[in-house]
Each structure stands twice: as structure tokens, then as C-alpha cells.
Scaffold this active site. Sequence first.
Site, PDB file in Angstrom:
ATOM      1  N   HIS A   1       0.781  -1.231  -0.199  1.00 56.11           N
ATOM      2  CA  HIS A   1       0.036  -0.091  -0.123  1.00 56.11           C
ATOM      3  C   HIS A   1       0.783   1.451  -0.260  1.00 56.11           C
ATOM      4  O   HIS A   1       1.844   1.524   0.702  1.00 56.11           O
ATOM      5  CB  HIS A   1      -0.916   0.187   1.233  1.00 56.11           C
ATOM      6  CG  HIS A   1      -1.986  -1.054   1.179  1.00 56.11           C
ATOM      7  ND1 HIS A   1      -3.047  -0.879   2.024  1.00 56.11           N
ATOM      8  CD2 HIS A   1      -1.976  -2.119   0.418  1.00 56.11           C
ATOM      9  CE1 HIS A   1      -4.024  -2.030   1.758  1.00 56.11           C
ATOM     10  NE2 HIS A   1      -3.425  -2.720   0.958  1.00 56.11           N
TER      11      HIS A   1
ATOM     12  N   TYR B   1      -9.234   5.147   7.700  1.00 60.44           N
ATOM     13  CA  TYR B   1      -9.312   5.854   9.117  1.00 60.44           C
ATOM     14  C   TYR B   1     -10.578   6.596   9.127  1.00 60.44           C
ATOM     15  O   TYR B   1     -10.394   7.835   8.468  1.00 60.44           O
ATOM     16  CB  TYR B   1      -8.111   6.084   9.624  1.00 60.44           C
ATOM     17  CG  TYR B   1      -7.064   5.044  10.041  1.00 60.44           C
ATOM     18  CD1 TYR B   1      -6.300   4.574   8.877  1.00 60.44           C
ATOM     19  CD2 TYR B   1      -6.798   4.617  11.169  1.00 60.44           C
ATOM     20  CE1 TYR B   1      -5.244   3.777   9.014  1.00 60.44           C
ATOM     21  CE2 TYR B   1      -5.834   3.819  11.370  1.00 60.44           C
ATOM     22  CZ  TYR B   1      -5.049   3.171  10.370  1.00 60.44           C
ATOM     23  OH  TYR B   1      -4.201   2.377  10.408  1.00 60.44           O
TER      24      TYR B   1
ATOM     25  N   PRO C   1      -4.034   0.498  18.924  1.00 64.07           N
ATOM     26  CA  PRO C   1      -3.756  -0.096  17.734  1.00 64.07           C
ATOM     27  C   PRO C   1      -3.876   0.883  16.335  1.00 64.07           C
ATOM     28  O   PRO C   1      -3.577   0.481  15.591  1.00 64.07           O
ATOM     29  CB  PRO C   1      -4.934  -1.310  17.502  1.00 64.07           C
ATOM     30  CG  PRO C   1      -5.820  -0.808  18.362  1.00 64.07           C
ATOM     31  CD  PRO C   1      -5.231  -0.163  19.684  1.00 64.07           C
TER      32      PRO C   1
HETATM   33  P1  RFL Z   1       2.394 -11.919  21.564  1.00 60.36           P
HETATM   34  O1  RFL Z   1       2.221 -11.989  20.007  1.00 60.36           O
HETATM   35  O2  RFL Z   1       1.490 -11.585  22.570  1.00 60.36           O
HETATM   36  O3  RFL Z   1       3.249 -13.097  21.840  1.00 60.36           O
HETATM   37  C1  RFL Z   1       3.454 -13.538  23.380  1.00 60.36           C
HETATM   38  C2  RFL Z   1       3.456 -14.961  23.348  1.00 60.36           C
HETATM   39  O4  RFL Z   1       3.801 -15.622  24.671  1.00 60.36           O
HETATM   40  C3  RFL Z   1       2.882 -16.549  25.000  1.00 60.36           C
HETATM   41  N1  RFL Z   1       2.895 -16.551  26.438  1.00 60.36           N
HETATM   42  C4  RFL Z   1       3.473 -17.239  27.212  1.00 60.36           C
HETATM   43  N2  RFL Z   1       4.603 -18.480  26.655  1.00 60.36           N
HETATM   44  C5  RFL Z   1       4.900 -19.119  27.729  1.00 60.36           C
HETATM   45  N3  RFL Z   1       4.852 -18.937  29.267  1.00 60.36           N
HETATM   46  C6  RFL Z   1       4.034 -17.945  29.566  1.00 60.36           C
HETATM   47  N4  RFL Z   1       3.756 -17.566  31.107  1.00 60.36           N
HETATM   48  C7  RFL Z   1       3.465 -17.151  28.436  1.00 60.36           C
HETATM   49  N5  RFL Z   1       2.473 -16.059  28.484  1.00 60.36           N
HETATM   50  C8  RFL Z   1       2.193 -15.619  27.418  1.00 60.36           C
HETATM   51  C9  RFL Z   1       1.641 -16.197  24.344  1.00 60.36           C
HETATM   52  O5  RFL Z   1       0.758 -17.029  24.297  1.00 60.36           O
HETATM   53  C10 RFL Z   1       2.156 -15.903  22.943  1.00 60.36           C
HETATM   54  O6  RFL Z   1       2.291 -16.705  22.067  1.00 60.36           O
HETATM   55  O7  RFL Z   1       3.718 -10.770  21.946  1.00 60.36           O
HETATM   56  P2  RFL Z   1       4.646 -10.144  20.770  1.00 60.36           P
HETATM   57  O8  RFL Z   1       5.685 -11.257  20.069  1.00 60.36           O
HETATM   58  O9  RFL Z   1       5.537  -9.252  21.610  1.00 60.36           O
HETATM   59  O10 RFL Z   1       3.906  -9.617  19.617  1.00 60.36           O
HETATM   60  C11 RFL Z   1       3.350  -8.379  19.860  1.00 60.36           C
HETATM   61  C12 RFL Z   1       1.906  -8.335  18.845  1.00 60.36           C
HETATM   62  O11 RFL Z   1       1.243  -9.647  18.856  1.00 60.36           O
HETATM   63  C13 RFL Z   1       1.149  -7.067  19.123  1.00 60.36           C
HETATM   64  O12 RFL Z   1       1.726  -6.084  19.467  1.00 60.36           O
HETATM   65  C14 RFL Z   1       0.309  -6.812  17.762  1.00 60.36           C
HETATM   66  O13 RFL Z   1      -0.595  -7.685  17.444  1.00 60.36           O
HETATM   67  C15 RFL Z   1      -0.645  -5.474  18.235  1.00 60.36           C
HETATM   68  N6  RFL Z   1      -1.382  -5.204  17.097  1.00 60.36           N
HETATM   69  C16 RFL Z   1      -0.868  -4.427  15.817  1.00 60.36           C
HETATM   70  N7  RFL Z   1       0.352  -4.419  15.388  1.00 60.36           N
HETATM   71  C17 RFL Z   1       0.710  -3.870  14.631  1.00 60.36           C
HETATM   72  O14 RFL Z   1       1.987  -3.811  14.349  1.00 60.36           O
HETATM   73  N8  RFL Z   1       0.114  -3.557  13.554  1.00 60.36           N
HETATM   74  C18 RFL Z   1      -1.179  -3.619  13.529  1.00 60.36           C
HETATM   75  O15 RFL Z   1      -2.092  -3.521  12.476  1.00 60.36           O
HETATM   76  C19 RFL Z   1      -1.963  -3.915  14.612  1.00 60.36           C
HETATM   77  N9  RFL Z   1      -3.221  -4.469  15.105  1.00 60.36           N
HETATM   78  C20 RFL Z   1      -2.791  -5.350  17.091  1.00 60.36           C
HETATM   79  C21 RFL Z   1      -3.574  -4.832  15.999  1.00 60.36           C
HETATM   80  C22 RFL Z   1      -3.428  -5.885  18.108  1.00 60.36           C
HETATM   81  C23 RFL Z   1      -4.647  -6.304  18.279  1.00 60.36           C
HETATM   82  N10 RFL Z   1      -5.161  -6.891  19.261  1.00 60.36           N
HETATM   83  C24 RFL Z   1      -5.978  -8.138  19.221  1.00 60.36           C
HETATM   84  C25 RFL Z   1      -4.630  -6.752  20.463  1.00 60.36           C
HETATM   85  C26 RFL Z   1      -5.224  -5.070  16.117  1.00 60.36           C
HETATM   86  C27 RFL Z   1      -5.531  -5.711  17.290  1.00 60.36           C
HETATM   87  C28 RFL Z   1      -7.220  -6.061  17.340  1.00 60.36           C
HETATM   88  C1  PHB Z   2      -5.704  -4.340  10.699  1.00 58.54           C
HETATM   89  O1  PHB Z   2      -5.539  -4.574   9.650  1.00 58.54           O
HETATM   90  O2  PHB Z   2      -5.966  -5.517  11.737  1.00 58.54           O
HETATM   91  C2  PHB Z   2      -5.208  -3.196  11.187  1.00 58.54           C
HETATM   92  C3  PHB Z   2      -4.954  -2.308  10.382  1.00 58.54           C
HETATM   93  C4  PHB Z   2      -4.468  -0.805  10.660  1.00 58.54           C
HETATM   94  C5  PHB Z   2      -4.593  -0.423  12.300  1.00 58.54           C
HETATM   95  C6  PHB Z   2      -5.030  -1.554  13.288  1.00 58.54           C
HETATM   96  C7  PHB Z   2      -5.142  -2.697  12.728  1.00 58.54           C
HETATM   97  O3  PHB Z   2      -4.190   0.739  12.769  1.00 58.54           O
END
Ligand code: RFL
Ligand code: PHB
Length: 389
Positions: free
Chosen positions: A72, A197, A288
Site C-alpha cells: 500500500h 481511518y 492499535p
Molecule cells: P504476543 O504476540 O502476545 O506473543 C506472546 C506469546 O507469549 C505466550 N505466552 C507465554 N508463553 C510461555 N509462558 C508464559 N507464561 C506465557 N505467557 C504468554 C503467548 O501465548 C504468546 O504466544 O507478543 P509479541 O511477540 O510481543 O508481539 C506483539 C504483537 O502480537 C502485538 O503488538 C500486535 O498484535 C498488536 N497489534 C498490531 N500491531 C501492528 O504492528 N500492526 C497492527 O495493525 C496491529 N493491529 C494489534 C492490532 C493487536 C490487536 N489486538 C487483538 C490486541 C489489532 C488488534 C485488534
Molecule cells: C488491521 O488490519 O488489523 C489493522 C490495520 C491498521 C490498524 C490496526 C489494525 O491501525
Amino acid sequence: MRTQVGIVGAGPAGLLLSHLLARSGVDSVVLEARSRTYVERRVRAGVLEHPTVELLREVGLADRLDREGMRHEGISLRFDGGDHRIDFADLVGRGITVYGQQEVVKDLIAARLDDGGDIRFEVSEVTIDGLADSPVIGFTGADGRREELHCDVVAGCDGFHGISRGAFVPEVFDRQYPFAWLGILAKAAPTHHELVYANHPNGFALYSMRGPEITRLYLQVPPDTDAGTWSDTQIWDELGSRLAAEGFTLNEGPVIEKGVTGMRSFVAEPMRHGRLFLAGDAAHIVPPTGAKGMNLAIADVHVLAEALVPFLRHGDESGIDAYSDTCLRRVWRAEHFSWWMTSMLHVAPDDDPIARRLQLSQLRYTVASRAAATSLAENYVGLPHGVSP
Ligand code: RFL
Ligand code: PHB
């Protein structure tokens, strides 16, 4: 058991760290609480910054990303009935790639396992001790056997609800927002090629996608919302109202996933305690709206791998000593950008008339001024890894 780096958590941070270390000949073991199927199916982020994609390419993890990722070159800001494109390619000469986090995770797991990497899924009762000089991670394996993993350092990559941050008492900065996102994944082809957005008097909405057949959509909702109280028809109606613009149609389709995500800004300082290094969501959370969470996790482990390799090879501590400060500068930049996007685009529950007018003024300025639009673009596509302004 013995390894050089004991990694807690197989999210993007833990898995990529293990891959980067392996490329430099450093051994690691990854311990994950959930099953492989669970972590590969967890629907989360979708936007990869330019520096994230560059790093994944550099380290041989981008074959499928380059084939299937959607490049994009801008986003739209929609408010006051108008649509305004922020042209990243023109403003900063770089773009973003839309590719699901669970696809990144699948690619990472496949690469580690192909390479003989050691990932233990479904571990429980993880404990961390000996952080002053000889760390030991205790855990119960999937087979119910209690084990001890002795290592030189521990990487706490276990996300916001993990246990590694609890191994010391960091200073914590925490703000919760008075709204949440109701997110859906729908089996419907995207009708528009970029993210939208929208700031609407009813609340924020976001139009995103996951591929040629799948749309990803979000609605601002009150923080305590139960996703089950929103019927699919209500969701589509509300998305239709908030995203409305001339010439824009929303393809509807079956909702295949629905969930509510809270919004918070959280940072734990420092990100290191003795031989423990926190990375990713274990150390910080952003709302997010800036699409920064996964990208920050990846930036952290890039810095961490480059610091650990000289330390483990010949005891050079300069990188590990600088780790926390180096990461925190970039983290706070992303915290600011995510807070700024969030406050500009969401409707506060008290509907303060001054706040509303300030928001609209900020939105109009951001789309009208090349300087302001460039600042948004530069932050959105991602600042370089390493030291930030
Ligand atoms: P994770 O992905 O949470 O992974 C942590 C892992 O640790 C495990 N765990 C354990 N394992 C062993 N022993 C324990 N005691 C444990 N406790 C936990 C868990 O099961 C898991 O597998 O952390 P990490 O690697 O730091 O990654 C971070 C990302 O996952 C997170 O920041 C993003 O998903 C946030 N996020 C977004 N980030 C972006 O860069 N771009 C986006 O567009 C974006 N959109 C989003 C998002 C997060 C969202 N949610 C659901 C919170 C949109 C949403 C809706
Ligand atoms: C997504 O595609 O899940 C998404 C994209 C942009 C954002 C957050 C989530 O800022």
C-alpha cells in the site's frame, strides 16, 4: 537442559529473535504456553512497516510475504463527509505491506522448525530465576514433565499477560482509553485498495483487509462491550454510516471472526533486569490506531539480537547495556504517534465540544499541509530501527 538464550513466548518477538540468533550461530529454546495451532490462528495485526519488511527480506523470511502481501502506498483519512488520501509514496517514498500477523508467525515457525530450531509448545508453570548471573527457566512440558532450562540470558517475549515482566519491579506508565474496538473479519472482497481511518460523530471506524477475499473492519465501541451484543446486521449498518463517502461501497459478507480489543498505552522501564531482556508487548502496549504493536516487537528483537551476539561470543557488554535506552526511545516515539492518531480519530464519550473542534482542526491541517501529512506518513511507514529521534 542448556541453551544460550532461553526465550519465553512464541509470538512475533520470540520467534524472530530465535531466527536472528540462529543466523549468527547462537542457540536458543523457545517456550510457548499455547499450542502451535492456536498461535498460528490468532488474528491480530495486519500492517507491516517498511523497516519490518526490509528486515524480514534481509533474513530470508519474505518469500510468501513478497508473493501474498499487499503493498500500500497510502491511507485515507475520512471526516466531515470527505475523503482525504495521504500519499506515502509521494511524501516519503516508502509504503507499508498488509500481511496478517498470523502469516508472519506461520512463516517464522516453519523457518525455525526447518532449520532444526527448538520450540516447545503447550508448556506451563514457567518460572525464571538466577537473573543476576546464571538464569534458569523452570517449566512443565506438554508431556507433564518438569524441566529446567539453564541459559546465559532470558528473553521475555511473552506478551502483555506473560510472566517475565513480573520477575522484577519496573516503573510502569499506563493509560487506558475510554473506548475499545469491535473488530470483524468478513468473507468479502475489499472494495477499496487502501486502509481508511474514519472519524465520524458516532465514533471511529477502520477499513482494512487481509487478502483478495477478506475484509478486516473495526468500530469504536464502549470499553465494556460484549461482542455478542452486536448482531452482524447492526455491525454492517454502523460501518456503512461511519465509513460513508462518495463513490465508496462496502462489500458485505459472512462474519468469520468477531472480538473486542481494549485500548491502552503502557510502557515498563527499563526493559532489562540483569540477564533478563523484555521485548515486544511484554514491555509495552500501544493503542492499535497507529498499527505499531507488532512492528515495535520486531524492532526490539532486531536491536536485541545485535546486542546479544557480541555479548555471547566475546563478552562485549556495550550492546546489552544500551539495549533498554535504545529501544525505549523508539517505543516512546511509537507511543506518541499511536496516542496522537487515537485522540485525533476517536470520539470521547463525554463529547466535549472543544475537543471535537480541536480534532477536526487537526484533521483538516493534517490533510491540507504537506509538512503535517509528511509527519504522519513518516511515522506510519516506520522510522528506522535503532536509535530514534
Ligand atoms: P504476543 O504476540 O502476545 O506473543 C506472546 C506469546 O507469549 C505466550 N505466552 C507465554 N508463553 C510461555 N509462558 C508464559 N507464561 C506465557 N505467557 C504468554 C503467548 O501465548 C504468546 O504466544 O507478543 P509479541 O511477540 O510481543 O508481539 C506483539 C504483537 O502480537 C502485538 O503488538 C500486535 O498484535 C498488536 N497489534 C498490531 N500491531 C501492528 O504492528 N500492526 C497492527 O495493525 C496491529 N493491529 C494489534 C492490532 C493487536 C490487536 N489486538 C487483538 C490486541 C489489532 C488488534 C485488534
Ligand atoms: C488491521 O488490519 O488489523 C489493522 C490495520 C491498521 C490498524 C490496526 C489494525 O491501525
